[in-house]
Write a protein that holds these residues in place. Structure first.
Motif, PDB file in Angstrom:
ATOM      1  N   LEU A  14       0.806  -1.255   0.194  1.00  0.00           N
ATOM      2  CA  LEU A  14      -0.036  -0.079  -0.057  1.00  0.00           C
ATOM      3  C   LEU A  14       1.053   1.373   0.135  1.00  0.00           C
ATOM      4  O   LEU A  14       0.892   2.066   1.078  1.00  0.00           O
ATOM      5  CB  LEU A  14      -0.961  -0.049   1.156  1.00  0.00           C
ATOM      6  CG  LEU A  14      -2.130   0.746   1.008  1.00  0.00           C
ATOM      7  CD1 LEU A  14      -3.030   0.324  -0.169  1.00  0.00           C
ATOM      8  CD2 LEU A  14      -3.138   0.820   2.087  1.00  0.00           C
ATOM      9  N   ASP A  15       1.639   1.620  -1.110  1.00  0.00           N
ATOM     10  CA  ASP A  15       2.510   2.592  -1.270  1.00  0.00           C
ATOM     11  C   ASP A  15       1.622   3.853  -1.687  1.00  0.00           C
ATOM     12  O   ASP A  15       0.782   3.597  -2.317  1.00  0.00           O
ATOM     13  CB  ASP A  15       3.458   2.455  -2.334  1.00  0.00           C
ATOM     14  CG  ASP A  15       4.244   1.256  -2.480  1.00  0.00           C
ATOM     15  OD1 ASP A  15       4.528   0.565  -1.439  1.00  0.00           O
ATOM     16  OD2 ASP A  15       4.539   0.596  -3.573  1.00  0.00           O
ATOM     17  N   ASN A  16       1.862   4.965  -0.925  1.00  0.00           N
ATOM     18  CA  ASN A  16       1.090   6.104  -1.134  1.00  0.00           C
ATOM     19  C   ASN A  16       1.751   7.108  -2.172  1.00  0.00           C
ATOM     20  O   ASN A  16       2.872   7.041  -2.529  1.00  0.00           O
ATOM     21  CB  ASN A  16       0.606   6.838   0.239  1.00  0.00           C
ATOM     22  CG  ASN A  16      -0.578   7.584  -0.093  1.00  0.00           C
ATOM     23  OD1 ASN A  16      -1.242   7.775  -0.809  1.00  0.00           O
ATOM     24  ND2 ASN A  16      -1.024   7.998   1.275  1.00  0.00           N
ATOM     25  N   ASN A  82       4.084  -5.079   7.554  1.00  0.00           N
ATOM     26  CA  ASN A  82       4.875  -3.995   7.922  1.00  0.00           C
ATOM     27  C   ASN A  82       5.626  -3.705   6.550  1.00  0.00           C
ATOM     28  O   ASN A  82       6.430  -4.387   6.054  1.00  0.00           O
ATOM     29  CB  ASN A  82       5.990  -4.329   8.905  1.00  0.00           C
ATOM     30  CG  ASN A  82       6.782  -2.919   9.481  1.00  0.00           C
ATOM     31  OD1 ASN A  82       6.849  -2.075   8.668  1.00  0.00           O
ATOM     32  ND2 ASN A  82       7.281  -2.913  10.775  1.00  0.00           N
ATOM     33  N   HIS A  83       5.561  -2.404   6.295  1.00  0.00           N
ATOM     34  CA  HIS A  83       6.185  -1.899   4.938  1.00  0.00           C
ATOM     35  C   HIS A  83       7.022  -0.626   5.267  1.00  0.00           C
ATOM     36  O   HIS A  83       7.289   0.038   4.247  1.00  0.00           O
ATOM     37  CB  HIS A  83       5.194  -1.466   3.888  1.00  0.00           C
ATOM     38  CG  HIS A  83       5.504  -1.428   2.501  1.00  0.00           C
ATOM     39  ND1 HIS A  83       6.668  -2.360   1.895  1.00  0.00           N
ATOM     40  CD2 HIS A  83       5.234  -0.598   1.210  1.00  0.00           C
ATOM     41  CE1 HIS A  83       6.814  -1.868   0.554  1.00  0.00           C
ATOM     42  NE2 HIS A  83       5.985  -1.045   0.251  1.00  0.00           N
ATOM     43  N   SER A  84       7.520  -0.567   6.503  1.00  0.00           N
ATOM     44  CA  SER A  84       8.582   0.358   7.059  1.00  0.00           C
ATOM     45  C   SER A  84       7.560   1.473   7.482  1.00  0.00           C
ATOM     46  O   SER A  84       6.469   1.957   6.930  1.00  0.00           O
ATOM     47  CB  SER A  84       9.617   0.761   6.052  1.00  0.00           C
ATOM     48  OG  SER A  84       9.002   1.530   5.050  1.00  0.00           O
ATOM     49  N   ASN A  86       8.642   4.964   6.656  1.00  0.00           N
ATOM     50  CA  ASN A  86       8.575   6.265   5.813  1.00  0.00           C
ATOM     51  C   ASN A  86       8.809   5.753   4.519  1.00  0.00           C
ATOM     52  O   ASN A  86       8.888   6.505   3.542  1.00  0.00           O
ATOM     53  CB  ASN A  86       9.645   7.183   6.053  1.00  0.00           C
ATOM     54  CG  ASN A  86       9.308   7.928   7.508  1.00  0.00           C
ATOM     55  OD1 ASN A  86       8.364   8.881   7.349  1.00  0.00           O
ATOM     56  ND2 ASN A  86       9.817   7.788   8.491  1.00  0.00           N
ATOM     57  N   HIS A  87       8.633   4.331   4.093  1.00  0.00           N
ATOM     58  CA  HIS A  87       8.826   4.026   2.744  1.00  0.00           C
ATOM     59  C   HIS A  87      10.050   4.624   2.060  1.00  0.00           C
ATOM     60  O   HIS A  87      10.067   4.797   0.848  1.00  0.00           O
ATOM     61  CB  HIS A  87       7.432   4.218   1.927  1.00  0.00           C
ATOM     62  CG  HIS A  87       7.584   3.249   0.637  1.00  0.00           C
ATOM     63  ND1 HIS A  87       7.973   3.708  -0.388  1.00  0.00           N
ATOM     64  CD2 HIS A  87       6.922   2.198   0.622  1.00  0.00           C
ATOM     65  CE1 HIS A  87       7.806   2.665  -1.481  1.00  0.00           C
ATOM     66  NE2 HIS A  87       7.112   1.729  -0.761  1.00  0.00           N
ATOM     67  N   LEU A  88      11.265   4.447   2.629  1.00  0.00           N
ATOM     68  CA  LEU A  88      12.596   4.995   1.992  1.00  0.00           C
ATOM     69  C   LEU A  88      13.086   4.000   1.413  1.00  0.00           C
ATOM     70  O   LEU A  88      13.311   2.782   1.758  1.00  0.00           O
ATOM     71  CB  LEU A  88      13.541   5.293   3.120  1.00  0.00           C
ATOM     72  CG  LEU A  88      13.021   6.489   4.247  1.00  0.00           C
ATOM     73  CD1 LEU A  88      14.009   6.611   5.121  1.00  0.00           C
ATOM     74  CD2 LEU A  88      13.191   7.891   3.484  1.00  0.00           C
TER      75      LEU A  88
END
Ligand SMILES: [Zn+2]
Length: 335
Positions: A14-16, A82-84, A86-88
């Motif tokens: 679920l990247d924004n 869990n996808h971290s 801050n999505h770095l």
């Protein structure tokens, strides 16, 4: 007797909008523009239409600001991962304390939003390192699914840079190994267990043993190692949706023949078009009408469910571990 179907899993990263804008180096990402209010219901509908349960990998920062929306995910029977925080996408380059914080903060945010502690992790942009795997094992994770055995990572990176504005030297350095390198193409397609050598602690006493961490790779085409995730199928569908679906069908048939249990990946942009999100028009397949995209997602999920027993990744992990025949591997990635 009915034939028992082999297992497959399905997940959604679920990247924004803001995270893609930041990686691309676009101004305005820091006001955190979001398309989740449109995407989440569409994705849940697509899964429900095929009667499937998936794992949705959540970014901590979005879990903090979209609690109501994201709570629906486990309420509808899906797993959260869990996808971290801050999505770095350069997560694997961070010093250990920052890396740990990226994982721990996301965990807390996901628990606060959904009441569930994630048991699985996927690195943003398939970021992965030996330190990252060790942190996951220390925190009791059951599985990681950040490896993406493909040769085309460097190509994806060039595409990203080609469409980006001029990046600063620091921005370029952070993004130098975005989407991985060619060596990733040689990683296994089948699942295995990461095992850890701990060595000695400060007082020369051996450190306690770390539990093994299951790796479930993001499936790519057996042999060619080209991606088969939905966004790639849609990229091919820009030329011909018939051939794009044939391509996926071939990949799934090969998986079945070679006894590879596929883990199929979805992304938010599989459900919307450039009309909904003009800031991301630079992405492939954003000119395709959203209704066409969603119809293809439906066909692809149906195809997967036709051959395989499709479950969330946590259940896939449980079945793999129960099979008792997994190879073991020491983390052979950069620290
Ligand atoms: Zn992501």
């Amino acid at each position: 007797m009915a034939k028992v179907k082999p297992t497959a899993s399905v997940s959604l990263d679920l990247d924004n909008q803001w995270s893609y804008m930041r990686t691309h180096g676009d101004a305005g990402w820091d006001s955190y523009p979001s398309y989740l209010a449109e995407v989440v219901p569409l994705a849940l509908q697509a899964l429900a239409a095929q009667g499937l349960k998936a794992t949705v990998f959540l970014v901590g920062r979005d879990a903090q600001s979209h609690r109501e929306l994201l709570r629906q995910i486990p309420e509808k029977g899906h797993e959260v991962g869990n996808h971290s925080q801050n999505h770095l996408q350069w997560l694997h380059q961070l010093p250990r304390p920052e890396l740990e914080r990226e994982i721990a903060q996301a965990e807390d945010a996901i628990v606060a939003a959904t009441g569930i502690r994630p048991r699985g992790f996927r690195g943003p942009g398939f970021a992965c390192s030996a330190t990252l795997l060790q942190i996951l094992a220390e925190r009791g994770y059951e599985y990681d699914c950040s490896t993406f055995p493909t040769f085309i990572g460097p190509l994806a990176r060039s595409y990203y840079f080609m469409t980006a504005r001029k990046l600063t030297t620091q921005e370029k350095e952070e993004r130098q190994d975005l989407f991985g390198d060619v060596r990733d193409g040689f990683r296994p397609l089948r699942s295995y267990l990461w095992t850890f050598d701990r060595g000695a602690g400060p007082a020369q006493a051996p450190l306690p043993e770390l539990p093994e961490l299951l790796e479930i790779p993001v499936t790519t085409m057996p042999g060619a190692r080209t991606p088969i995730h939905m966004s790639y199928v849609l990229y091919l569908a820009q030329r011909s949706s018939f051939l794009a679906l044939r391509y996926l069908q071939t990949a799934l048939r090969l998986c079945e023949l070679l006894k590879i249990e596929p883990s199929f990946l979805l992304h938010p942009l599989d459900f919307i078009s450039g009309d909904t999100c003009s800031a991301l028009r630079f992405f492939p397949a954003m000119a395709m009408p959203a209704t066409d995209k969603r119809a293809l997602v439906g066909r692809a999920l149906h195809m997967l469910a036709d051959r395989f027993d499709v479950v969330p990744m946590g259940e896939h992990a449980r079945r793999l571990r129960a099979s008792g025949s997994l190879p073991r591997k020491k983390p052979d990635l950069a620290a």
